[in-house]
Design an enzyme around this catalytic site. Structure first.
Site, mmCIF file in Angstrom:
data_model
loop_
_atom_site.group_PDB
_atom_site.id
_atom_site.type_symbol
_atom_site.label_atom_id
_atom_site.label_comp_id
_atom_site.label_asym_id
_atom_site.label_seq_id
_atom_site.Cartn_x
_atom_site.Cartn_y
_atom_site.Cartn_z
ATOM 1 C CG HIS A 264 39.766 10.494 24.996
ATOM 2 N ND1 HIS A 264 38.520 10.650 24.415
ATOM 3 C CD2 HIS A 264 40.188 9.285 24.610
ATOM 4 C CE1 HIS A 264 38.220 9.569 23.716
ATOM 5 N NE2 HIS A 264 39.224 8.718 23.832
ATOM 6 C CG ASP B 63 41.109 0.860 22.924
ATOM 7 O OD1 ASP B 63 41.687 1.858 23.397
ATOM 8 O OD2 ASP B 63 40.209 0.956 22.074
ATOM 9 C CG HIS C 57 40.850 2.823 18.035
ATOM 10 N ND1 HIS C 57 41.217 4.155 18.039
ATOM 11 C CD2 HIS C 57 40.682 2.485 19.335
ATOM 12 C CE1 HIS C 57 41.272 4.601 19.282
ATOM 13 N NE2 HIS C 57 40.952 3.607 20.093
ATOM 14 C CG ASP D 29 42.245 5.935 23.370
ATOM 15 O OD1 ASP D 29 42.142 4.988 22.567
ATOM 16 O OD2 ASP D 29 41.268 6.455 23.931
ATOM 17 C CD GLU E 265 37.426 3.198 19.716
ATOM 18 O OE1 GLU E 265 37.107 2.625 20.773
ATOM 19 O OE2 GLU E 265 37.869 4.372 19.699
ATOM 20 C CD GLU E 266 38.899 7.581 20.349
ATOM 21 O OE1 GLU E 266 37.852 7.728 21.002
ATOM 22 O OE2 GLU E 266 39.972 7.206 20.852
#
Length: 342
Positions: A317, A226, A62, A174, A203-204
């Site tokens: 994140h 990922d 992603h 990420d 994706e998130e």
């Protein structure tokens, strides 16, 4: 690999605004694949043709990162924002941000009520993002509206930096780590399979691009690329996140306690045997935490055997995620070894 990671992390691309990172990936793949397209959702699909009648394999990484979006401008020109993706509020305060507008970029800072004017009970609480604002230097709403618009995307600023011999720090690791792995695999792959390299969108915020691209491609097998939590730092128990940076990419056996993906047995066997036979370091993980594009891919149509390869990454994140470059390089080696066996 370091140069590629730097280039990818410096590009902006919160969910729904992946254009710049997608264009960068397509530039990297130009001349290394047979076809490239952008589908209706904004996914990048790169095709490397295999032998006629061979298997169809999908690699998915992603492109989107977590970020913010302008939702309101008050009468004094301060901006209120919404979170796009999973963000811990305490990492936002006092950060410098870049706002991407139709007229270019501008800088802002995230502020809140100063601690000097907080009551004792307030100082002990984590400040909610709803009590924060972005200062762009506007004197009132009219001036701010001439600079930005509702819905403009926002990214927290951080430079890409090397830490020690093997670690690097940057925003959006990420999942720019997965994007880097995808690019290198598509450049180097030698396989009888027809290979689809997909940079997925959104994706998130719900694995959205993976759902539509997997439906379009309908592969015989898929691997999501990922990152996973690296549990090798203070504040986390080893049994909560046993994967460690520098010990090899993680082969995910299950995530979200099985509510995400339970890796297909044949895919699991293929990944592990390829790593063992080639002497590539790896780790196995059963996760109770989040999930990846694989959760959407493996439920597409009548079902697609799917696995996940994830280099362990610290501080996921946040704008200061940290990954071991050797783990990223070994993820590339592992996927190339798998593709040779198909």
């Amino acid at each position: 690999m370091r140069d590629l990671l730097k280039k990818l992390t410096e590009a902006p691309g919160i969910s729904g605004f992946e254009d710049e990172i997608r264009n960068l990936m397509m530039d990297e793949l130009e001349g290394h694949v047979d076809e490239m397209e952008v589908d209706n959702m904004g996914n990048m699909i790169a095709l490397k043709k295999g032998k006629e009648g061979g298997k169809r394999v999908m690699l998915a990484a992603h492109m989107d990162e977590i970020g913010l979006m302008i939702r309101y401008i008050d009468k004094n020109g301060f901006i209120k924002f919404s979170k796009i993706g999973g963000i811990n509020d305490q990492m936002l305060l006092n950060q410098e941000v870049t706002i991407y507008t139709s007229n270019g970029t501008l800088t802002g800072v995230i502020g809140s009520k100063p601690p000097h004017r907080m009551k004792e009970a307030e100082r002990k609480k984590v400040i909610s993002y709803e009590d924060m604002f972005i200062d762009i230097g506007a004197s009132d709403r009219e001036e701010a509206e001439s600079m930005v618009k509702l819905g403009d995307p926002i990214i927290v600023n951080q430079d890409f930096t090397e830490l020690g011999k093997s670690l690097v720090k940057g925003k959006a690791l990420d999942n720019r780590v997965g994007c880097a792995v995808l690019i290198e695999v598509m450049k180097q792959a030698e396989t009888d399979a027809t290979l689809y390299g997909v940079g997925t969108v959104q994706e998130e915020v719900g694995l959205k691009g993976a759902k539509t691209s997997a439906f379009k491609i309908n592969p015989d097998m898929a691997i999501a690329l990922d990152v996973t939590i690296s549990g090798d730092h203070p504040g986390i128990k080893e049994d909560e996140a046993p994967a460690k940076a520098g010990k090899g990419p993680a082969i995910i056996l299950a995530d979200a306690s099985g509510r995400g993906i339970l890796t297909h047995p044949k895919v699991k066997e293929l990944l592990i045997s390829a790593a063992d036979e080639e002497g590539i370091p790896y780790q196995l993980e059963v996760s109770e935490g989040g999930t990846t594009d694989a959760s959407a891919i493996h439920l597409t149509r009548e079902g697609i055997p799917t696995g996940v390869i994830s280099p362990p990454t610290r501080y996921i994140h946040t704008p200061v995620s940290v990954v071991n470059v050797e783990d990223v390089e070994n993820a590339v080696k592992l996927i190339l070894a798998v593709l040779k066996r198909i």
